[in-house]
Design an enzyme around this catalytic site. Sequence first.
Site, PDB file in Angstrom:
ATOM      1  N   SER A  74       5.637  74.334 -18.028  1.00  0.00           N
ATOM      2  CA  SER A  74       4.261  74.795 -18.121  1.00  0.00           C
ATOM      3  C   SER A  74       3.415  73.981 -17.171  1.00  0.00           C
ATOM      4  O   SER A  74       3.787  72.859 -16.790  1.00  0.00           O
ATOM      5  CB  SER A  74       3.758  74.615 -19.564  1.00  0.00           C
ATOM      6  OG  SER A  74       2.358  74.753 -19.651  1.00  0.00           O
ATOM      7  N   TYR A  99       2.453  69.236 -27.937  1.00  0.00           N
ATOM      8  CA  TYR A  99       3.106  70.138 -26.987  1.00  0.00           C
ATOM      9  C   TYR A  99       3.040  69.583 -25.570  1.00  0.00           C
ATOM     10  O   TYR A  99       4.036  69.576 -24.843  1.00  0.00           O
ATOM     11  CB  TYR A  99       2.436  71.512 -27.058  1.00  0.00           C
ATOM     12  CG  TYR A  99       2.996  72.530 -26.104  1.00  0.00           C
ATOM     13  CD1 TYR A  99       4.146  73.238 -26.410  1.00  0.00           C
ATOM     14  CD2 TYR A  99       2.354  72.802 -24.894  1.00  0.00           C
ATOM     15  CE1 TYR A  99       4.653  74.195 -25.529  1.00  0.00           C
ATOM     16  CE2 TYR A  99       2.851  73.736 -24.019  1.00  0.00           C
ATOM     17  CZ  TYR A  99       4.003  74.439 -24.341  1.00  0.00           C
ATOM     18  OH  TYR A  99       4.503  75.367 -23.463  1.00  0.00           O
TER      19      TYR A  99
END
Length: 358
Positions: A142, A155
């Site tokens: 990501s 996360y």
Amino acid sequence: MRFGSRRTVVVTGASAGVGRATARAFAARGDRVALLARGREGLAAAADEVQRAGGEALVVPVDMADPKAVEDAAEQVEETLGPIDVWVNNAFAGVFAPFMEISADEFRRVTEVTYLGYVSGTRAALRHMLPRDRGTIVQVGSALAYRGIPLQTAYCGAKHAIQGFNESLRCELLHQGSKVRTTMVQLPAVNTPQFDWVLDRLPGRARPVAPIYQPEVAARAIVHAAVHPRRREYWVGGSTAAALVANAVAPGLVERYLARTAYDAQQTPGLPPPETANLWAPADGPHGHDYGAHGRFDAEAQPGDVQEWFSRNRDRVGLGVTATAAAAAAALAVRRFMRLTRPTRPTRFSLPRITLRR
């Protein structure tokens, strides 16, 4: 590993979202796809989609936080579908909340699934790939692997860890002269169902920060990375490229911007958090339903953009630019050569006119 060849592919987190779309994309190539996840409803629906797309499906229910279960899953894939050619690490868990509102157990669980799950998946794949000296591991990352944002500390921490782990592993494989490849695909915000099942303690229901892309955009990039694994990393979406470049140039400025904007940008006002969270148990079972690949943001999600296409075709674009530049340079050289070797006309001399005065 030729493009178009039929391969055995493992996709973790395959029951929904990006994993679900990725499984379909590999199946469309005729690949044998092992589907690893916890949710049985989603796995069954994903297997049906794989078969209808032209692939062969194997459902393996597994919690990626259990290293032994992951090793057993890899053995089952090898025995049933054959040698693993591609392993895609994609499974994750998350919590949307300020850091001090996340318990130690919750933080640990996110880390065990999202980071250590990748470690376990990579180890299980390498146990089979290294002796054969072939295979590809794709780490689905990501933009948050480089740029942490508020309300997602667990996360973001896990994605940063995956980035460092993967870079270290690449160095080891290069040192060993191994033909096993690992690459990472850095994704933008994606329209997946996670925002309707993630553990959410925000005033409004969690949502991705715009711009949002459809999961098929991510799936195309992941399949391309599996076919072309020599590149160490792929950036997907213009927002990913912009975030990573801005963070490299002015990280302090980016932090202040996110501090002002990212709280509101990650919430849908007036929509309460979901009643079911999948942190400890799958959201689709035993009496749940199939969530599919898409979330609730279809109306604003983009099916692709120029940067996504360029990322997959960078080599071809570079070759075209190089060829064009070479042709222009050659033409210029020819013109200069013609100018230098052009036969010169004989010079005409005229005698000066002499005027005689009386």
